[in-house]
Write a protein that holds these residues in place. Sequence first.
Motif, PDB file in Angstrom:
ATOM      1  N   ARG A   1       0.854  -1.178   0.000  1.00 43.11           N
ATOM      2  CA  ARG A   1       0.000   0.000   0.000  1.00 43.11           C
ATOM      3  C   ARG A   1       0.892   1.230   0.000  1.00 43.11           C
ATOM      4  O   ARG A   1       1.846   1.299   0.765  1.00 43.11           O
ATOM      5  N   THR A   2       0.604   2.174  -0.854  1.00 44.09           N
ATOM      6  CA  THR A   2       1.546   3.264  -1.070  1.00 44.09           C
ATOM      7  C   THR A   2       0.836   4.605  -1.164  1.00 44.09           C
ATOM      8  O   THR A   2      -0.330   4.680  -1.584  1.00 44.09           O
ATOM      9  N   ARG A   3       1.559   5.662  -0.823  1.00 38.86           N
ATOM     10  CA  ARG A   3       1.042   7.018  -0.970  1.00 38.86           C
ATOM     11  C   ARG A   3       1.277   7.559  -2.381  1.00 38.86           C
ATOM     12  O   ARG A   3       0.889   8.694  -2.681  1.00 38.86           O
ATOM     13  N   ASP A   4       1.901   6.758  -3.236  1.00 38.05           N
ATOM     14  CA  ASP A   4       2.062   7.168  -4.629  1.00 38.05           C
ATOM     15  C   ASP A   4       0.787   6.942  -5.431  1.00 38.05           C
ATOM     16  O   ASP A   4       0.701   7.347  -6.596  1.00 38.05           O
ATOM     17  N   TRP A   5      -0.169   6.261  -4.840  1.00 39.46           N
ATOM     18  CA  TRP A   5      -1.465   6.024  -5.481  1.00 39.46           C
ATOM     19  C   TRP A   5      -2.523   6.265  -4.415  1.00 39.46           C
ATOM     20  O   TRP A   5      -2.554   5.590  -3.383  1.00 39.46           O
ATOM     21  N   LEU A   6      -3.383   7.251  -4.642  1.00 32.90           N
ATOM     22  CA  LEU A   6      -4.371   7.661  -3.661  1.00 32.90           C
ATOM     23  C   LEU A   6      -5.779   7.501  -4.219  1.00 32.90           C
ATOM     24  O   LEU A   6      -6.034   7.851  -5.380  1.00 32.90           O
ATOM     25  N   ARG A   7      -6.644   6.970  -3.366  1.00 31.82           N
ATOM     26  CA  ARG A   7      -8.065   6.945  -3.730  1.00 31.82           C
ATOM     27  C   ARG A   7      -8.765   8.109  -3.053  1.00 31.82           C
ATOM     28  O   ARG A   7      -8.675   8.279  -1.837  1.00 31.82           O
ATOM     29  N   VAL A   8      -9.429   8.944  -3.847  1.00 34.35           N
ATOM     30  CA  VAL A   8     -10.066  10.161  -3.355  1.00 34.35           C
ATOM     31  C   VAL A   8     -11.582   9.993  -3.423  1.00 34.35           C
ATOM     32  O   VAL A   8     -12.150   9.968  -4.524  1.00 34.35           O
ATOM     33  N   PRO A   9     -12.250   9.818  -2.281  1.00 35.26           N
ATOM     34  CA  PRO A   9     -13.718   9.717  -2.326  1.00 35.26           C
ATOM     35  C   PRO A   9     -14.334  11.057  -2.694  1.00 35.26           C
ATOM     36  O   PRO A   9     -13.817  12.118  -2.326  1.00 35.26           O
ATOM     37  N   LEU A  10     -15.401  11.020  -3.456  1.00 32.90           N
ATOM     38  CA  LEU A  10     -16.098  12.245  -3.831  1.00 32.90           C
ATOM     39  C   LEU A  10     -17.162  12.542  -2.796  1.00 32.90           C
ATOM     40  O   LEU A  10     -18.054  11.734  -2.560  1.00 32.90           O
ATOM     41  N   ARG A  11     -17.062  13.697  -2.188  1.00 33.71           N
ATOM     42  CA  ARG A  11     -18.031  14.092  -1.183  1.00 33.71           C
ATOM     43  C   ARG A  11     -18.612  15.441  -1.549  1.00 33.71           C
ATOM     44  O   ARG A  11     -17.903  16.343  -1.978  1.00 33.71           O
ATOM     45  N   ARG A  12     -19.930  15.571  -1.372  1.00 32.88           N
ATOM     46  CA  ARG A  12     -20.607  16.831  -1.609  1.00 32.88           C
ATOM     47  C   ARG A  12     -21.183  17.322  -0.292  1.00 32.88           C
ATOM     48  O   ARG A  12     -21.258  16.575   0.675  1.00 32.88           O
ATOM     49  N   ALA A  13     -21.639  18.562  -0.254  1.00 33.66           N
ATOM     50  CA  ALA A  13     -22.285  19.114   0.938  1.00 33.66           C
ATOM     51  C   ALA A  13     -23.569  19.806   0.499  1.00 33.66           C
ATOM     52  O   ALA A  13     -23.626  20.411  -0.578  1.00 33.66           O
ATOM     53  N   ARG A  14     -24.599  19.717   1.341  1.00 36.46           N
ATOM     54  CA  ARG A  14     -25.859  20.361   1.023  1.00 36.46           C
ATOM     55  C   ARG A  14     -26.653  20.611   2.299  1.00 36.46           C
ATOM     56  O   ARG A  14     -26.431  19.944   3.332  1.00 36.46           O
ATOM     57  N   PRO A  15     -27.600  21.581   2.266  1.00 39.57           N
ATOM     58  CA  PRO A  15     -28.451  21.811   3.433  1.00 39.57           C
ATOM     59  C   PRO A  15     -29.502  20.712   3.550  1.00 39.57           C
ATOM     60  O   PRO A  15     -29.973  20.166   2.548  1.00 39.57           O
TER      61      PRO A  15
END
Length: 559
Positions: A198-212
């Motif tokens: 497992r490495t920091r050279d490959w990152l998984r970025v979850p998509l998060r939104r915000a709303r009221p």
Amino acid sequence: MTGRGAGSGMPDVVPPMLPSQGDLADGERGGDWAVEFAWAGFRCVAYVRPGHVRLLSSTARSVTRSFPELAVLGERVRGSGMVLDGVVVALDDAGRPSRRPLMRRTSTVAPSASLRARVPVGFVVTDLLWLDGRPLLRRPYAERRRLLEGLAIAGEPVLVPPSHPASEAGFVMEAAERYGLDGLHLKRVDAAYKAGRRTRDWLRVPLRRARPVVVGGWMPAERNRPGRVGALLLGIPESPPGPGEPLGPLRYVGRVGIGSGPARREIGELLRTLNARISPFVADGPGAVPEAVAEDARWLVPRLVGQAEYQGWTRGAHLRLPVWRGIVRPGDVGPEEWAGTPWGREGAAQADDGAEVWGPGRRSERIRPPQEHRRPTPAPAAPEPPALRAVPPEPAALAPAAPASSINRSLEQHFVYNAFNTIAALMRTDPGQARELLLGFADLSRTADRVGTPEIPLADELDAVRAYLAIEKARFGRRLEASVTIEDGLRPDDLAVAPLRVLVLVRETVQQHIEPRPEGGEITVHTAPDGAGGAEVVVTDRGHGETRLRVPAPAACTG
């Protein structure tokens, strides 16, 4: 890495490299990065020699028999062999990778022909680890990616998806959100492949939104402690409220925990001042509180507004993986911030909070060349669209289109793979057009995701037609000319049509009539008033025939 296959110059096993969790800001902290879609599927390493393919899972379990479609890799191999890292995917009806249909395949060791036909799979190739007897693990990702793209192995059921520079991360995130994906990958372009690590050279970025959201109730943490708040029940107003207007009735979008400590105490004190005997949520249909939740719920007057972070919408129109971010003043929320809700999907059924995610929409120009709660009652079936009228035989009429309930109600795998492979190729020659096509495809997928909704605005349907034709134009090149026009004075936003109803006709014209001809052809889609308050859409295969679809006036529309 273990052993070599006898005489093949190829390893027996290359344990796959694993990503770490990250965010887009990590791509701004030095070094060059690539940003790519995260494809939901079954991680797999393919060991390919001419005429032979061996597939191993991330735990080195053989899954070759589970995915016989991927034997095609053995016909496309270059040299003595190659090792490919990738993801086996299955697509839903909107053309998005989905774990739900894929589970039907991964649970079967040797799928039947009928199962393979119902749930086809493909292979999204994300890295090249070995080529023609040469290990590439120590080579930088940029070089491995260049070699992968040069192999020319893309084509159904194999997809080599686009890769973008980190400077385009914002665009890629927008496209992924429109397409309904839940994450991106960041990869350092100068990094070696660290097998099994497992490495920091490959990152998984979850998509998060915000709303009221509006708090319409709460659930006790435990039945023997009914006064302790365990989760808030969240809702969104049926229509965006104006300043000072009531926030209810609400449509239920899920529940969220609030942690412990001061936040819980603050919320608990506020909730005691808002107790209500009647639920503020709608009682029926989409947005009704599930019976299992309503059984223990405590209702509130809908005055408390908060901010929730989430990763998209489930098919049941609930927030996916919501996180409570605190209370906000209702007056600080503008009407536009209440927008972006999924209530157009009136055919959506109730679903568990962890159900399948779907994602969260351009007008006439020539298509450019390559550049008290009850269980909700089922929604009524969509009215049968009006019958098509064949044009008199001058020129000859095309064969009648299939009804909208046919296979045309989905985006087929071959179209999705062709689209992405075309976009990936354009990233090297015309990145501007590639980006435009990617957004167009994402919007097309979103329209397909509305199948089950009785009607959508005709304007949205025509936007989907434009997106489809732009992609096919890029794929066909000079063999296809296409235009979408709307007669002056017609307002397609005021008319409604079943989702994909026009697109069915367009796709059939392109795929069944124009594509088989060596010289290709020209398709026009013209929409004009019908003289009775509705419209007529004419799909013409220039010089060969045309098909017409009547769109009734609003007063004649059901729903």
